[in-house]
Design an enzyme around this catalytic site. Structure first.
Site, PDB file in Angstrom:
ATOM      1  N   CYS A 109     -11.802 -66.582  34.209  1.00  0.00           N
ATOM      2  CA  CYS A 109     -12.181 -66.755  32.800  1.00  0.00           C
ATOM      3  C   CYS A 109     -11.016 -67.352  32.009  1.00  0.00           C
ATOM      4  O   CYS A 109     -11.192 -68.297  31.233  1.00  0.00           O
ATOM      5  CB  CYS A 109     -12.607 -65.399  32.223  1.00  0.00           C
ATOM      6  SG  CYS A 109     -13.264 -65.507  30.551  1.00  0.00           S
ATOM      7  N   CYS A 110      -9.800 -66.812  32.222  1.00  0.00           N
ATOM      8  CA  CYS A 110      -8.626 -67.357  31.518  1.00  0.00           C
ATOM      9  C   CYS A 110      -8.380 -68.809  31.931  1.00  0.00           C
ATOM     10  O   CYS A 110      -7.960 -69.632  31.108  1.00  0.00           O
ATOM     11  CB  CYS A 110      -7.381 -66.518  31.811  1.00  0.00           C
ATOM     12  SG  CYS A 110      -7.333 -64.923  30.968  1.00  0.00           S
ATOM     13  N   CYS A 193      -7.859 -62.633  23.075  1.00  0.00           N
ATOM     14  CA  CYS A 193      -9.312 -62.622  22.917  1.00  0.00           C
ATOM     15  C   CYS A 193      -9.786 -61.227  22.523  1.00  0.00           C
ATOM     16  O   CYS A 193      -9.222 -60.218  22.960  1.00  0.00           O
ATOM     17  CB  CYS A 193      -9.974 -63.045  24.227  1.00  0.00           C
ATOM     18  SG  CYS A 193      -9.750 -64.783  24.612  1.00  0.00           S
ATOM     19  N   CYS A 196     -10.577 -58.525  25.233  1.00  0.00           N
ATOM     20  CA  CYS A 196      -9.502 -58.273  26.205  1.00  0.00           C
ATOM     21  C   CYS A 196      -8.237 -57.731  25.553  1.00  0.00           C
ATOM     22  O   CYS A 196      -7.155 -57.751  26.156  1.00  0.00           O
ATOM     23  CB  CYS A 196      -9.168 -59.558  26.961  1.00  0.00           C
ATOM     24  SG  CYS A 196     -10.556 -60.168  27.924  1.00  0.00           S
ATOM     25  N   CYS A 221      -2.106 -64.732  31.177  1.00  0.00           N
ATOM     26  CA  CYS A 221      -3.427 -65.352  31.271  1.00  0.00           C
ATOM     27  C   CYS A 221      -3.412 -66.660  32.049  1.00  0.00           C
ATOM     28  O   CYS A 221      -4.443 -67.264  32.262  1.00  0.00           O
ATOM     29  CB  CYS A 221      -3.985 -65.597  29.877  1.00  0.00           C
ATOM     30  SG  CYS A 221      -2.930 -66.657  28.891  1.00  0.00           S
TER      31      CYS A 221
HETATM   32 FE1  SF4 Z   1     -11.567 -64.616  29.139  1.00  0.00          FE
HETATM   33 FE2  SF4 Z   1     -10.390 -62.368  28.323  1.00  0.00          FE
HETATM   34 FE3  SF4 Z   1      -8.936 -64.411  29.320  1.00  0.00          FE
HETATM   35 FE4  SF4 Z   1     -10.084 -64.564  26.914  1.00  0.00          FE
HETATM   36  S1  SF4 Z   1      -8.413 -63.182  27.550  1.00  0.00           S
HETATM   37  S2  SF4 Z   1     -10.047 -66.150  28.433  1.00  0.00           S
HETATM   38  S3  SF4 Z   1     -12.049 -63.499  27.279  1.00  0.00           S
HETATM   39  S4  SF4 Z   1     -10.443 -63.128  30.406  1.00  0.00           S
END
Ligand code: SF4
Length: 236
Positions: A109-110, A193, A196, A221
């Site tokens: 996701c990151c 985010c 998170c 991240c």
């Molecule tokens: Fe995804 Fe969380 Fe990374 Fe944001 S901090 S990009 S929502 S995993």
């Protein structure tokens, strides 16, 4: 050169970067350090470039602060979004909150929402400026003021606040009456985010509220992997 830059203060490092690199951008998350860097940058150059990553999962307060920064300083703000096809495919495969399911899916996701968009945004820049500080976590304890970006060959990564303490940052914010992210007032010490990040308790590391459910994983991240992390394949 890197050793010389270690001896300069933050404003002098910024001045050096704008003079020597020509095109350089502050990559801002709109935490306190981003503001502390933007303030002198706007005195050193007429219209400093600021790049931010709108992951699609940011707190609303981050957008409010973005607007405030645009009103206060003559920045050229570029808000970079993830590639919609990447996100759609990822969510179709793993669901919207995949980051809760495993560290690997959190990295995915990151990667989709932050690292790849930053790679696109920084194409053509010889260097970029970040608010990293050594005191933020043990993973960041050796961050240099200037050094090659391990993730982007040939690109210089500058951290003018590397040696600053949290207390210095906040003293500077108060002295200069700079705007700050609203979530600091709710006990947050690091802000990313919305799903998170949580507030931290007294005595916890500044970044303990990031991906707080993970046990033993590096609290990064992907934007700030070290060379060692890359070798270990931490970045997908
Ligand atoms: Fe995804 Fe969380 Fe990374 Fe944001 S901090 S990009 S929502 S995993």
């Amino acid at each position: 050169m890197a050793a010389d830059l270690e001896r300069l203060d933050a404003r002098e490092v910024l001045a050096w970067a704008y003079r020597e690199l020509g095109r350089v951008a502050i990559v801002a998350s709109f935490q306190a350090e981003s503001i502390v860097l933007t303030d002198p940058a706007a005195e050193v150059v007429e219209r400093p470039e600021v790049i931010t990553l709108d992951t699609g999962r940011l707190p609303e307060a981050t957008h409010r602060l973005m607007n405030e920064v645009r009103r206060r300083w003559p920045v050229r703000l570029t808000v970079v979004s993830p590639h919609h096809g990447d996100v759609e495919a990822m969510v179709a495969e793993h669901g919207p909150n995949l980051f809760r399911d495993s560290v690997d899916l959190r990295h995915l996701c990151c990667d989709m929402r932050k690292t790849r968009p930053l790679d696109r945004a920084l194409a053509g820049y010889p260097g970029w400026i970040t608010g990293l500080r050594r005191q933020q976590s043990h993973e960041r304890a050796a961050v240099p003021v200037a050094g090659p970006d391990p993730a982007r060959p040939g690109v210089l990564k500058l951290a003018p606040l590397a040696a600053w303490s949290r207390e210095q940052v906040w003293r500077h914010i108060e002295d200069r009456r700079l705007p700050v992210h609203e979530l600091y007032g709710a006990g947050y010490t690091s802000i990313g985010c919305e799903p998170c990040t949580r507030a931290t308790a007294d005595g916890e590391d500044e970044r303990a509220g990031r991906w707080w459910w993970e046990q033993g994983a590096v609290k990064e991240c992907g934007l700030h992997w070290t060379a060692a992390s890359l070798v270990q394949g931490a970045r997908a």
